[in-house]
Design a protein around this motif. Structure first.
Motif, PDB file in Angstrom:
ATOM      1  N   GLY A   1       0.831  -1.196   0.000  1.00 13.23           N
ATOM      2  CA  GLY A   1       0.000   0.000   0.000  1.00 13.23           C
ATOM      3  C   GLY A   1       0.869   1.250   0.000  1.00 13.23           C
ATOM      4  O   GLY A   1       2.099   1.180  -0.129  1.00 13.23           O
ATOM      5  N   ARG A   2       0.238   2.422   0.179  1.00 17.37           N
ATOM      6  CA  ARG A   2       0.983   3.667   0.120  1.00 17.37           C
ATOM      7  C   ARG A   2       2.034   3.725   1.228  1.00 17.37           C
ATOM      8  O   ARG A   2       3.173   4.165   1.003  1.00 17.37           O
ATOM      9  CB  ARG A   2       0.017   4.848   0.254  1.00 17.37           C
ATOM     10  CG  ARG A   2       0.721   6.205   0.220  1.00 17.37           C
ATOM     11  CD  ARG A   2      -0.293   7.335   0.282  1.00 17.37           C
ATOM     12  NE  ARG A   2      -1.178   7.308  -0.881  1.00 17.37           N
ATOM     13  CZ  ARG A   2      -2.187   8.151  -1.055  1.00 17.37           C
ATOM     14  NH1 ARG A   2      -2.451   9.066  -0.125  1.00 17.37           N
ATOM     15  NH2 ARG A   2      -2.938   8.089  -2.136  1.00 17.37           N
ATOM     16  N   GLU A   3       1.687   3.308   2.460  1.00 15.66           N
ATOM     17  CA  GLU A   3       2.638   3.371   3.561  1.00 15.66           C
ATOM     18  C   GLU A   3       3.837   2.467   3.304  1.00 15.66           C
ATOM     19  O   GLU A   3       4.995   2.859   3.532  1.00 15.66           O
ATOM     20  CB  GLU A   3       1.948   2.958   4.870  1.00 15.66           C
ATOM     21  CG  GLU A   3       0.864   3.903   5.353  1.00 15.66           C
ATOM     22  CD  GLU A   3      -0.447   3.715   4.606  1.00 15.66           C
ATOM     23  OE1 GLU A   3      -0.548   2.738   3.823  1.00 15.66           O
ATOM     24  OE2 GLU A   3      -1.364   4.548   4.785  1.00 15.66           O
ATOM     25  N   GLU A   4       3.587   1.242   2.794  1.00 16.28           N
ATOM     26  CA  GLU A   4       4.691   0.329   2.508  1.00 16.28           C
ATOM     27  C   GLU A   4       5.589   0.862   1.394  1.00 16.28           C
ATOM     28  O   GLU A   4       6.819   0.744   1.446  1.00 16.28           O
ATOM     29  CB  GLU A   4       4.158  -1.059   2.114  1.00 16.28           C
ATOM     30  CG  GLU A   4       3.515  -1.850   3.241  1.00 16.28           C
ATOM     31  CD  GLU A   4       2.053  -1.513   3.448  1.00 16.28           C
ATOM     32  OE1 GLU A   4       1.415  -2.148   4.290  1.00 16.28           O
ATOM     33  OE2 GLU A   4       1.553  -0.601   2.748  1.00 16.28           O
ATOM     34  N   GLN A   5       4.970   1.459   0.369  1.00 14.74           N
ATOM     35  CA  GLN A   5       5.751   2.028  -0.726  1.00 14.74           C
ATOM     36  C   GLN A   5       6.644   3.161  -0.233  1.00 14.74           C
ATOM     37  O   GLN A   5       7.820   3.247  -0.590  1.00 14.74           O
ATOM     38  CB  GLN A   5       4.818   2.529  -1.829  1.00 14.74           C
ATOM     39  CG  GLN A   5       4.081   1.419  -2.574  1.00 14.74           C
ATOM     40  CD  GLN A   5       3.150   1.970  -3.632  1.00 14.74           C
ATOM     41  OE1 GLN A   5       3.269   3.115  -4.042  1.00 14.74           O
ATOM     42  NE2 GLN A   5       2.195   1.149  -4.058  1.00 14.74           N
ATOM     43  N   GLU A   6       6.086   4.033   0.616  1.00 10.23           N
ATOM     44  CA  GLU A   6       6.877   5.135   1.155  1.00 10.23           C
ATOM     45  C   GLU A   6       8.021   4.618   2.019  1.00 10.23           C
ATOM     46  O   GLU A   6       9.136   5.164   1.978  1.00 10.23           O
ATOM     47  CB  GLU A   6       5.973   6.070   1.952  1.00 10.23           C
ATOM     48  CG  GLU A   6       4.982   6.836   1.093  1.00 10.23           C
ATOM     49  CD  GLU A   6       4.025   7.687   1.922  1.00 10.23           C
ATOM     50  OE1 GLU A   6       4.055   7.538   3.176  1.00 10.23           O
ATOM     51  OE2 GLU A   6       3.258   8.486   1.340  1.00 10.23           O
ATOM     52  N   ALA A   7       7.776   3.558   2.790  1.00 11.48           N
ATOM     53  CA  ALA A   7       8.834   2.986   3.633  1.00 11.48           C
ATOM     54  C   ALA A   7       9.955   2.405   2.759  1.00 11.48           C
ATOM     55  O   ALA A   7      11.147   2.578   3.070  1.00 11.48           O
ATOM     56  CB  ALA A   7       8.244   1.904   4.539  1.00 11.48           C
ATOM     57  N   MET A   8       9.607   1.723   1.680  1.00  6.61           N
ATOM     58  CA  MET A   8      10.625   1.157   0.793  1.00  6.61           C
ATOM     59  C   MET A   8      11.411   2.256   0.094  1.00  6.61           C
ATOM     60  O   MET A   8      12.635   2.140  -0.095  1.00  6.61           O
ATOM     61  CB  MET A   8       9.964   0.217  -0.220  1.00  6.61           C
ATOM     62  CG  MET A   8       9.485  -1.100   0.395  1.00  6.61           C
ATOM     63  SD  MET A   8       8.897  -2.291  -0.823  1.00  6.61           S
ATOM     64  CE  MET A   8       7.296  -1.587  -1.234  1.00  6.61           C
ATOM     65  N   LEU A   9      10.735   3.326  -0.307  1.00  6.62           N
ATOM     66  CA  LEU A   9      11.427   4.435  -0.955  1.00  6.62           C
ATOM     67  C   LEU A   9      12.398   5.111   0.008  1.00  6.62           C
ATOM     68  O   LEU A   9      13.520   5.494  -0.375  1.00  6.62           O
ATOM     69  CB  LEU A   9      10.408   5.451  -1.489  1.00  6.62           C
ATOM     70  CG  LEU A   9       9.596   5.012  -2.715  1.00  6.62           C
ATOM     71  CD1 LEU A   9       8.479   6.004  -3.000  1.00  6.62           C
ATOM     72  CD2 LEU A   9      10.498   4.863  -3.940  1.00  6.62           C
TER      73      LEU A   9
END
Length: 447
Positions: free
Chosen positions: A72-80
């Motif tokens: 989701g958006r939170e996971e994507q931001e964490a990976m970035l």
């Protein structure tokens, strides 16, 4: 509690006003209110803007993207953050060369959610007209028993097992595939059979490759003969598979087969042939063996419940399609192929073979006895790179054989044969009647 309710009520009223306002923007396409200055002015709303407003007012309740793309958006931001990047666009800029990227928006229609897609597919399917198929060539419709349709064909516990890499965890599935192998060996008269292949055409191509592997030390043998009365789709696949390995495929009547050069590795013929004719194949097989080649017989399991098995004639390899054993036509596929051979050629057989063994406690257990071409086992040494098996459809055919039993299968085959005789007799009578009416026309008829 009162304050909380007042807050909820105020939120709902505010949300309702906002919703009504956005809907009016779409319906009137004229009125727009700027939230900061509250100025009222006339404007025009494009179709794209209307679509965006509608999607915000009535968002999709079951998005395929949300359901099937994990992060989701939170996971994507964490990976970035972990990568030290600000956006996915920046990640793509660093990883995907610009000269292979499309720099414009794709002209795609709005995506469907699962429910809408099901309704659309159903609407498209309703436009089909279902007719009786008279094409033949190895395919004939059959009645699928309800218990097999519901218990296997529509059961997720069976349909997900396509080419399982750890099949020993499911002894029931292996037992069913062992039944499939047993049916094939019993009907073809050859002792070794695999647990299915992709389809009849590729099974014939695998048989051709197997013939060349059998004579791998004899580089002189580079020809493969095919009787012209094999199914046309089988001939086409064999020709295609022969090209990359520099094999020469010769298609002609079996009476014209030329063995004079001693360079023939194998011969493919159909029994019964593509027109339904049943011929004595024993003289042909003897002739093939006398000239040092292997005999590959393409056949039909239902027909073999009444006919003499090819193995008893001396055939080296038997291949065919098990569709007539309880698998729907499916607009031409997929259908499980069968493949059987002599015991001394077992190590050359393509695909997987189920065997009976014992577990650590000395109890009977089933396992994959041979995996002669599995890529995860042999990799670069795999003998083929096509689909290993059609496990679901092979299991359906195995259960169809168990459901009807030997006696029931013979009764079905006898009914099919008698129906063909009645049709042939009716055709002859109609032909003679038409000939008598049109006496001035000359016809030629061969019985």
């Amino acid at each position: 509690m009162y304050r909380l309710n007042r807050h909820i009520t105020a939120t709902v009223v505010s949300s309702r006003k906002h919703l009504i306002h956005r809907l009016r923007l779409c319906t009137t396409a004229k009125l727009s209110i700027e939230s900061e200055s509250n100025d009222v002015r006339k404007t025009t709303i494009s179709t794209e803007e209307k679509g965006s407003i509608y999607k915000s007012v009535l968002p999709a309740s079951d998005s395929f993207i949300k359901r099937h793309i994990g992060p989701g958006r939170e996971e994507q931001e964490a990976m970035l953050r972990e990568l030290g990047l600000k956006s996915i666009d920046e990640l793509i800029d660093l990883t995907v060369p610009s000269n292979i990227r499309v720099n414009h928006q794709l002209n795609l229609q709005e995506p469907y959610d699962e429910r809408k897609l099901s309704l659309r597919i159903q609407k498209i399917a309703e436009e089909n007209s279902i007719f009786r198929s008279y094409i033949g060539m190895g395919y004939a419709d059959c009645v699928v028993p309800k218990c097999i349709r519901r218990g296997l064909f529509e059961n997720a516990g069976w349909i997900t097992q396509y080419t399982p890499y750890q099949p020993e965890i499911s002894q029931g599935r292996l037992e069913s595939l062992l039944n499939y192998q047993t049916v094939v060996t019993d009907l073809t008269g050859l002792p070794m059979a695999n647990s299915s292949l992709l389809d009849e055409g590729t099974a014939a191509a695998e048989a051709m490759s197997m013939c060349f592997r059998h004579f791998i030390r004899d580089k002189h043998k580079h020809k493969f003969l095919v009787d012209e009365k094999c199914h046309p789709q089988t001939i086409a696949v064999v020709k295609t598979r022969a090209s990359p390995v520099n094999a020469k495929v010769i298609v002609c009547p079996h009476e014209d087969f030329d063995f004079s050069g001693g360079d023939v590795a194998g011969v493919l013929f159909q029994y019964p042939d593509t027109n339904g004719a049943v011929c004595d194949i024993e003289p042909l097989i003897q002739r093939i063996h006398e000239n040092g080649a292997l005999a590959v017989c393409a056949t039909d399991l239902l027909a073999l419940t009444l006919l003499k098995p090819p193995g008893e004639f001396g055939a080296d390899i038997c291949i065919g399609n098990s569709q007539r054993f309880g698998v729907p036509l499916g607009y031409g596929g997929p259908h499980a192929a069968f493949f059987s051979t002599r015991e001394d050629m077992a190590r050359l057989i393509p695909g997987r073979m189920i065997g009976v063994s014992k577990d650590a406690e000395n109890n009977p257990a089933l396992r994959l006895a041979l995996q002669t071409r599995e890529q995860h086992i042999r990799r670069a040494k795999a003998t083929s790179n096509i689909c290993t098996a059609q496990a679901l459809l092979a299991n359906m055919s195995a259960m169809y054989a168990v459901y009807h039993g030997p006696k029931g299968l013979k009764e079905i085959a006898t009914r099919v044969h008698n129906a063909a005789l009645i049709l042939a007799e009716g055709y002859c009578l109609a032909f003679l009647l038409y000939s008598n009416i049109n006496k001035n026309v000359t016809y030629t008829y061969e019985s």
